[in-house]
Design a protein around this motif. Structure first.
Motif, PDB file in Angstrom:
ATOM      1  N   ARG A 294       6.452  13.690  -6.352  1.00  0.00           N
ATOM      2  CA  ARG A 294       6.304  12.449  -5.604  1.00  0.00           C
ATOM      3  C   ARG A 294       5.216  11.564  -6.180  1.00  0.00           C
ATOM      4  N   LEU A 295       4.128  12.186  -6.610  1.00  0.00           N
ATOM      5  CA  LEU A 295       3.003  11.424  -7.106  1.00  0.00           C
ATOM      6  C   LEU A 295       3.355  10.625  -8.356  1.00  0.00           C
ATOM      7  N   CYS A 296       4.035  11.259  -9.296  1.00  0.00           N
ATOM      8  CA  CYS A 296       4.393  10.579 -10.546  1.00  0.00           C
ATOM      9  C   CYS A 296       5.781   9.960 -10.485  1.00  0.00           C
ATOM     10  N   LYS A 297       6.390   9.986  -9.268  1.00  0.00           N
ATOM     11  CA  LYS A 297       7.730   9.410  -9.041  1.00  0.00           C
ATOM     12  C   LYS A 297       8.779  10.039  -9.950  1.00  0.00           C
ATOM     13  N   GLY A 298       8.618  11.340 -10.155  1.00  0.00           N
ATOM     14  CA  GLY A 298       9.604  12.100 -10.902  1.00  0.00           C
ATOM     15  C   GLY A 298       9.519  11.972 -12.406  1.00  0.00           C
ATOM     16  N   GLU A 299       8.536  11.263 -12.914  1.00  0.00           N
ATOM     17  CA  GLU A 299       8.466  11.032 -14.358  1.00  0.00           C
ATOM     18  C   GLU A 299       7.640  12.075 -15.102  1.00  0.00           C
ATOM     19  N   GLY A 300       6.750  12.739 -14.415  1.00  0.00           N
ATOM     20  CA  GLY A 300       5.902  13.724 -15.084  1.00  0.00           C
ATOM     21  C   GLY A 300       4.676  13.130 -15.734  1.00  0.00           C
ATOM     22  N   TRP A 301       4.569  11.797 -15.734  1.00  0.00           N
ATOM     23  CA  TRP A 301       3.441  11.104 -16.345  1.00  0.00           C
ATOM     24  C   TRP A 301       2.916  10.035 -15.386  1.00  0.00           C
ATOM     25  N   ILE A 302       1.619   9.756 -15.473  1.00  0.00           N
ATOM     26  CA  ILE A 302       0.996   8.712 -14.658  1.00  0.00           C
ATOM     27  C   ILE A 302       0.344   7.698 -15.585  1.00  0.00           C
TER      28      ILE A 302
ATOM     29  N   LEU B 102      -6.761   7.689   0.343  1.00  0.00           N
ATOM     30  CA  LEU B 102      -7.875   8.522   0.799  1.00  0.00           C
ATOM     31  C   LEU B 102      -9.231   7.946   0.400  1.00  0.00           C
ATOM     32  N   PHE B 103      -9.270   7.175  -0.690  1.00  0.00           N
ATOM     33  CA  PHE B 103     -10.538   6.602  -1.132  1.00  0.00           C
ATOM     34  C   PHE B 103     -11.081   5.570  -0.152  1.00  0.00           C
ATOM     35  N   TYR B 104     -10.220   4.982   0.650  1.00  0.00           N
ATOM     36  CA  TYR B 104     -10.616   3.864   1.508  1.00  0.00           C
ATOM     37  C   TYR B 104     -10.539   4.180   2.993  1.00  0.00           C
ATOM     38  N   ASP B 105     -10.166   5.391   3.355  1.00  0.00           N
ATOM     39  CA  ASP B 105     -10.050   5.756   4.768  1.00  0.00           C
ATOM     40  C   ASP B 105     -11.404   6.083   5.404  1.00  0.00           C
ATOM     41  N   ASN B 106     -12.435   6.298   4.572  1.00  0.00           N
ATOM     42  CA  ASN B 106     -13.783   6.653   5.062  1.00  0.00           C
ATOM     43  C   ASN B 106     -13.776   7.917   5.922  1.00  0.00           C
ATOM     44  N   ASP B 107     -12.905   8.840   5.579  1.00  0.00           N
ATOM     45  CA  ASP B 107     -12.818  10.115   6.290  1.00  0.00           C
ATOM     46  C   ASP B 107     -13.843  11.074   5.675  1.00  0.00           C
ATOM     47  N   LEU B 108     -14.859  11.438   6.456  1.00  0.00           N
ATOM     48  CA  LEU B 108     -15.925  12.294   5.928  1.00  0.00           C
ATOM     49  C   LEU B 108     -15.420  13.673   5.530  1.00  0.00           C
TER      50      LEU B 108
ATOM     51  N   VAL C 179       0.839  -1.197   0.000  1.00  0.00           N
ATOM     52  CA  VAL C 179       0.000   0.000   0.000  1.00  0.00           C
ATOM     53  C   VAL C 179       0.873   1.246   0.000  1.00  0.00           C
ATOM     54  N   ASP C 180       0.632   2.129  -0.976  1.00  0.00           N
ATOM     55  CA  ASP C 180       1.303   3.429  -0.991  1.00  0.00           C
ATOM     56  C   ASP C 180       0.375   4.423  -1.673  1.00  0.00           C
ATOM     57  N   ALA C 181       0.914   5.569  -2.083  1.00  0.00           N
ATOM     58  CA  ALA C 181       0.069   6.639  -2.621  1.00  0.00           C
ATOM     59  C   ALA C 181      -0.616   6.258  -3.926  1.00  0.00           C
TER      60      ALA C 181
ATOM     61  N   ILE D  17      -8.385  -0.098 -17.618  1.00  0.00           N
ATOM     62  CA  ILE D  17      -8.149   1.208 -16.998  1.00  0.00           C
ATOM     63  C   ILE D  17      -8.278   1.080 -15.486  1.00  0.00           C
ATOM     64  N   GLY D  18      -7.319   1.646 -14.761  1.00  0.00           N
ATOM     65  CA  GLY D  18      -7.414   1.704 -13.307  1.00  0.00           C
ATOM     66  C   GLY D  18      -8.319   2.855 -12.887  1.00  0.00           C
ATOM     67  N   LEU D  19      -9.457   2.531 -12.280  1.00  0.00           N
ATOM     68  CA  LEU D  19     -10.441   3.567 -11.933  1.00  0.00           C
ATOM     69  C   LEU D  19      -9.869   4.566 -10.935  1.00  0.00           C
ATOM     70  N   GLU D  20      -9.147   4.082  -9.922  1.00  0.00           N
ATOM     71  CA  GLU D  20      -8.615   4.985  -8.904  1.00  0.00           C
ATOM     72  C   GLU D  20      -7.715   6.060  -9.512  1.00  0.00           C
ATOM     73  N   ARG D  21      -6.887   5.661 -10.453  1.00  0.00           N
ATOM     74  CA  ARG D  21      -5.979   6.647 -11.052  1.00  0.00           C
ATOM     75  C   ARG D  21      -6.738   7.642 -11.923  1.00  0.00           C
ATOM     76  N   LEU D  22      -7.788   7.187 -12.551  1.00  0.00           N
ATOM     77  CA  LEU D  22      -8.634   8.120 -13.298  1.00  0.00           C
ATOM     78  C   LEU D  22      -9.223   9.181 -12.373  1.00  0.00           C
ATOM     79  N   VAL D  23      -9.728   8.732 -11.226  1.00  0.00           N
ATOM     80  CA  VAL D  23     -10.371   9.649 -10.286  1.00  0.00           C
ATOM     81  C   VAL D  23      -9.343  10.594  -9.672  1.00  0.00           C
ATOM     82  N   MET D  24      -8.158  10.083  -9.370  1.00  0.00           N
ATOM     83  CA  MET D  24      -7.101  10.938  -8.818  1.00  0.00           C
ATOM     84  C   MET D  24      -6.770  12.076  -9.779  1.00  0.00           C
ATOM     85  N   ARG D  25      -6.672  11.753 -11.042  1.00  0.00           N
ATOM     86  CA  ARG D  25      -6.386  12.785 -12.045  1.00  0.00           C
ATOM     87  C   ARG D  25      -7.562  13.757 -12.160  1.00  0.00           C
TER      88      ARG D  25
END
Length: 339
Positions: free
Chosen positions: A272-280, A327-333, A200-202, A310-318
């Motif tokens: 950090r999000l794209c691990k320095g690549e500029g693309w996801i 954050l999608f699974y923490d159930n933080d209101l 599990v990571d970002a 297609i990875g749905l989570e990455r679509l939503v993050m973008r």
């Protein structure tokens, strides 16, 4: 003895009429009619009566008992009715008072984008199909041209239930099941949960959602695949979305490609999000391998097709500029209420 019975009847009527509640009524019932009650104690003395007196006293005793029981029943009904009325008065609601505003529920961000994604493809003539999450090894691997010794079968990547059953690592098995059941032309998407043994990571999770797509017909080319995916990405993210296709390899497609979208966090500079690549990376795709088509009873000399996952989570993050998949699974209101 006759006078004693009449006295018990009179005392019972007087005391029952003054019973304040059901508990007091029950105590009076026991006092007069219980095994050790006054009436029972008096009737035990009937052995000393003459044969002529016993029927007379017995009849009178039964009459007194019946009168007391009727008095108890009437008083019990009156007390219950009074208790119900009191309860209604105490629990009465003033419907003219203003109500409290309660927070309204709403869709999860994953569901919001998934529904939009479905609408896009339904508008393009696709069907939405489902398949089992606990899948046979044949459909998850072998039918997708992944032999027994392929690295994708490593237990570090796949959750095995036994040698023949796995938690599906992709929704591609639904493509195989669909091609076995339908004849071309085929246009489907298959959204659902998939499972992989990832840390599990970002941007990774052992449970995530994938949307699989498949088109099979005569004359389908890589240009159809590219046009379809670019249309979808721009419909979701806007006309300024930047997409790139990179050559890749998947056992079930040939040729294959990976599709990246420019990092929304750093705009291609690297973070950090794209691990320095500029693309996801958002999906893998390619032309359906002829071996997969023939294994499903479709002649690859007549038909061709393309597929994508297609990875749905990455679509939503973008889509919503979210930089941590967890954050999608923490159930933080505090997070969920923003959507």
């Amino acid at each position: 003895m006759k006078s004693a019975l009449e006295a018990i009847g009179a005392a019972a009527r007087e005391q029952l009429a003054g019973a304040a509640d059901l508990k007091a009524l029950e105590e009076l019932r026991i006092k007069f009619l219980g095994k050790k009650g006054e009436l029972t104690a008096l009737l035990k003395q009937m052995g000393g009566l003459s044969p002529e007196e016993r029927p007379i006293i017995g009849q009178l005793a039964n009459q007194v008992r019946q009168e007391i029981e009727e008095e108890i029943a009437q008083r019990q009904q009156a007390l219950k009715s009074a208790l119900a009325q009191q309860k209604l008065r105490e629990e009465a609601l003033d419907v003219t008072m203003p109500g409290k505003q309660l927070p309204m529920g709403h869709q999860h961000p994953l569901s919001l984008v998934l529904d939009e994604f479905k609408e896009i493809f339904l508008g393009m003539g696709f069907d939405v199909v489902q398949g089992p999450e606990v899948e046979l090894d044949y459909y998850n691997f072998e039918a997708l041209n992944i032999p027994k010794d392929h690295p994708a079968r490593d237990t570090q990547d796949t959750f095995y239930i036994n040698d023949n059953i796995v938690l599906r690592t992709q929704t591609s098995p639904v493509q195989v099941r669909t091609m076995e059941q339908r004849k071309p032309p085929i246009r489907i998407i298959s959204p659902g949960r998939v499972y992989r043994s990832d840390a599990v990571d970002a941007t990774h999770s052992p449970i995530f959602h994938q949307i699989e797509g498949l088109v099979v017909d005569k004359g389908i080319t890589m240009a159809d695949l590219k046009g379809c995916l670019e249309t979808v990405v721009k419909r979701i993210y806007g006309d300024d979305a930047v997409v790139r296709f990179r050559p890749h390899h998947f056992p079930f497609t040939e040729p294959s490609a990976e599709v990246d979208i420019q990092c929304f966090n750093c705009k291609g500079e690297g973070c950090r999000l794209c691990k320095g690549e500029g693309w996801i990376e958002i999906l893998g795709c390619g032309m359906v391998h002829p071996k997969v088509l023939s294994g499903c009873g479709i002649d690859p000399e007549v038909y061709s097709g393309f597929a994508f996952g297609i990875g749905l989570e990455r679509l939503v993050m973008r889509r919503f500029n979210i930089d941590d998949l967890r954050l999608f699974y923490d159930n933080d209101l505090r997070f969920l209420s923003q959507f």
